[in-house]
Design a protein around this motif. Structure first.
Motif, PDB file in Angstrom:
ATOM      1  N   GLN A  19       3.828  12.891 -21.542  1.00  0.00           N
ATOM      2  CA  GLN A  19       2.962  13.948 -21.022  1.00  0.00           C
ATOM      3  C   GLN A  19       2.811  15.076 -22.041  1.00  0.00           C
ATOM      4  N   CYS A  48       5.422  15.088  -6.905  1.00  0.00           N
ATOM      5  CA  CYS A  48       5.944  16.042  -7.901  1.00  0.00           C
ATOM      6  C   CYS A  48       6.487  15.351  -9.145  1.00  0.00           C
ATOM      7  N   PHE A  65       7.690  16.539  -3.039  1.00  0.00           N
ATOM      8  CA  PHE A  65       7.782  15.210  -2.426  1.00  0.00           C
ATOM      9  C   PHE A  65       7.395  14.173  -3.465  1.00  0.00           C
ATOM     10  N   GLU A  89      10.335  11.341  -0.167  1.00  0.00           N
ATOM     11  CA  GLU A  89       9.645  11.037   1.087  1.00  0.00           C
ATOM     12  C   GLU A  89       8.138  11.126   0.851  1.00  0.00           C
ATOM     13  N   ILE A  90       7.385  10.483   1.737  1.00  0.00           N
ATOM     14  CA  ILE A  90       5.929  10.653   1.726  1.00  0.00           C
ATOM     15  C   ILE A  90       5.615  11.866   2.593  1.00  0.00           C
ATOM     16  N   HIS A 113      -3.752   7.801  -7.743  1.00  0.00           N
ATOM     17  CA  HIS A 113      -2.817   6.713  -7.398  1.00  0.00           C
ATOM     18  C   HIS A 113      -3.054   6.215  -5.973  1.00  0.00           C
ATOM     19  N   ARG A 159      -2.148   4.403 -15.186  1.00  0.00           N
ATOM     20  CA  ARG A 159      -1.298   3.706 -14.195  1.00  0.00           C
ATOM     21  C   ARG A 159      -1.906   3.750 -12.803  1.00  0.00           C
TER      22      ARG A 159
HETATM   23  C1  LIG Z   1       1.158  10.774 -12.473  1.00  0.00           C
HETATM   24  S1  LIG Z   1       2.608  11.125 -11.575  1.00  0.00           S
HETATM   25  C2  LIG Z   1       2.457  12.891 -11.435  1.00  0.00           C
HETATM   26  C3  LIG Z   1       3.777  13.572 -11.357  1.00  0.00           C
HETATM   27  C4  LIG Z   1       3.716  15.076 -11.508  1.00  0.00           C
HETATM   28  N1  LIG Z   1       3.010  15.702 -10.416  1.00  0.00           N
HETATM   29  C5  LIG Z   1       3.054  15.445 -12.824  1.00  0.00           C
HETATM   30  O1  LIG Z   1       1.981  16.040 -12.800  1.00  0.00           O
HETATM   31  O2  LIG Z   1       3.634  15.142 -13.873  1.00  0.00           O
HETATM   32  C6  LIG Z   1       2.237  10.596  -9.901  1.00  0.00           C
HETATM   33  C7  LIG Z   1       3.433  10.696  -9.008  1.00  0.00           C
HETATM   34  O3  LIG Z   1       3.053  10.406  -7.661  1.00  0.00           O
HETATM   35  C8  LIG Z   1       4.107   9.710  -7.042  1.00  0.00           C
HETATM   36  N2  LIG Z   1       3.538   9.068  -5.855  1.00  0.00           N
HETATM   37  C9  LIG Z   1       2.745   7.998  -5.772  1.00  0.00           C
HETATM   38  N3  LIG Z   1       2.370   7.794  -4.491  1.00  0.00           N
HETATM   39  C10 LIG Z   1       2.939   8.786  -3.756  1.00  0.00           C
HETATM   40  C11 LIG Z   1       2.908   9.153  -2.385  1.00  0.00           C
HETATM   41  N4  LIG Z   1       2.236   8.451  -1.482  1.00  0.00           N
HETATM   42  N5  LIG Z   1       3.587  10.232  -1.995  1.00  0.00           N
HETATM   43  C12 LIG Z   1       4.285  10.980  -2.897  1.00  0.00           C
HETATM   44  N6  LIG Z   1       4.349  10.680  -4.209  1.00  0.00           N
HETATM   45  C13 LIG Z   1       3.671   9.597  -4.626  1.00  0.00           C
HETATM   46  C14 LIG Z   1       4.651   8.808  -8.133  1.00  0.00           C
HETATM   47  O4  LIG Z   1       5.979   8.415  -7.904  1.00  0.00           O
HETATM   48  C15 LIG Z   1       4.543   9.724  -9.343  1.00  0.00           C
HETATM   49  O5  LIG Z   1       5.703  10.469  -9.545  1.00  0.00           O
END
Ligand SMILES: C[S@@+](CC[C@H](N)C(=O)[O-])C[C@H]1O[C@@H](n2cnc3c(N)ncnc32)[C@H](O)[C@@H]1O
Length: 220
Positions: A19, A48, A65, A89-90, A113, A159
């Motif tokens: 990043q 997060c 989360f 958690e979601i 995502h 991804r």
């Molecule tokens: C591209 S990363 C972004 C992480 C961080 N917010 C950043 O900007 O660096 C996307 C994140 O979303 C999480 N994720 C995917 N689906 C999710 C969901 N339904 N609820 C919470 N987190 C989720 C993944 O595990 C991953 O950590």
């Protein structure tokens, strides 16, 4: 090969290093800076991840989360403190009663995502989580006309399987928020990339109900 590289990004240190290397951290800082948060505000950060941008926040009440145990453990170890918690958690409607109304909900790199239904549902819950005057901000890779070929490749090979055009992100947000605006940012990162930064305010009444739930209740 590409799949192997994407798999490595599940390792929190590699994710954070990449990043920073490509300059995606600048997009996160831009989002946080424009929110103008203050000490004592409440922030919900959905998706997060390792939350490497946490230090950019003032002393807020923070709840992160994420669905990745590795990312959450890393964030908790580095940034956990009274008033800052990280949950594996979601984020859903069941959390609304126990959390204070949020001045900001962060969706940094998450919506691309999630498929449309899950995005809709999340945006609806985020809308309900806001305090009066609160805002939701998101940033995601995007496709747009005239995009640099490398930027297009980056978006196509992210991804996240749901990279969208700005109009499609905005249309989803518009179901839950009366005020949605945003901008394509394509000159901030170190390698060519295009992101849609989106601001959402003025939650619509009943925003938490997904289209399916509205149909079932006869209110759609
Ligand atoms: C591209 S990363 C972004 C992480 C961080 N917010 C950043 O900007 O660096 C996307 C994140 O979303 C999480 N994720 C995917 N689906 C999710 C969901 N339904 N609820 C919470 N987190 C989720 C993944 O595990 C991953 O950590």
């Amino acid at each position: 090969m590409l799949a192997a590289v994407k798999g490595l990004l599940g390792h929190e240190a590699l994710y954070v290093a990449l990043q920073r290397a490509v300059g995606a951290d600048r997009l996160r800082y831009r989002c946080l800076d424009e929110l103008g948060l203050r000490d004592g505000d409440t922030v919900i950060d959905v998706g997060c991840g390792p939350a490497y941008y946490f230090g950019r926040l003032p002393r807020v009440r923070y709840v992160g989360f994420d669905t990745s145990p590795r990312y959450v453990a890393h964030a908790r170890k580095r940034f956990g403190r009274p008033g800052a918690e990280f949950r594996c958690e979601i984020f859903g409607a069941e959390h609304l009663a126990e959390l204070p109304p949020a001045n900001a909900v962060l969706l940094l790199g998450l919506l691309h995502h999630l498929p449309d239904d899950a995005s809709r549902h999340l945006l609806g819950v985020a809308a309900r989580a806001l305090a009066p005057g609160g805002r939701v901000i998101s940033v995601d890779p995007t496709f747009h006309p005239g995009q640099h070929p490398i930027s297009r490749w980056m978006s196509a090979n992210d991804r996240g399987a749901h990279v969208r055009e700005p109009e499609r992100f905005a249309a989803l947000a518009g179901e839950s928020f009366a005020e949605v605006d945003g901008e394509v940012i394509d000159r901030l990162t170190r390698v060519p990339s295009s992101h849609w930064l989106m601001r959402m305010t003025a939650p619509r009444p009943g925003a938490e109900l997904s289209a399916a739930a509205q149909a079932a209740s006869g209110s759609a």
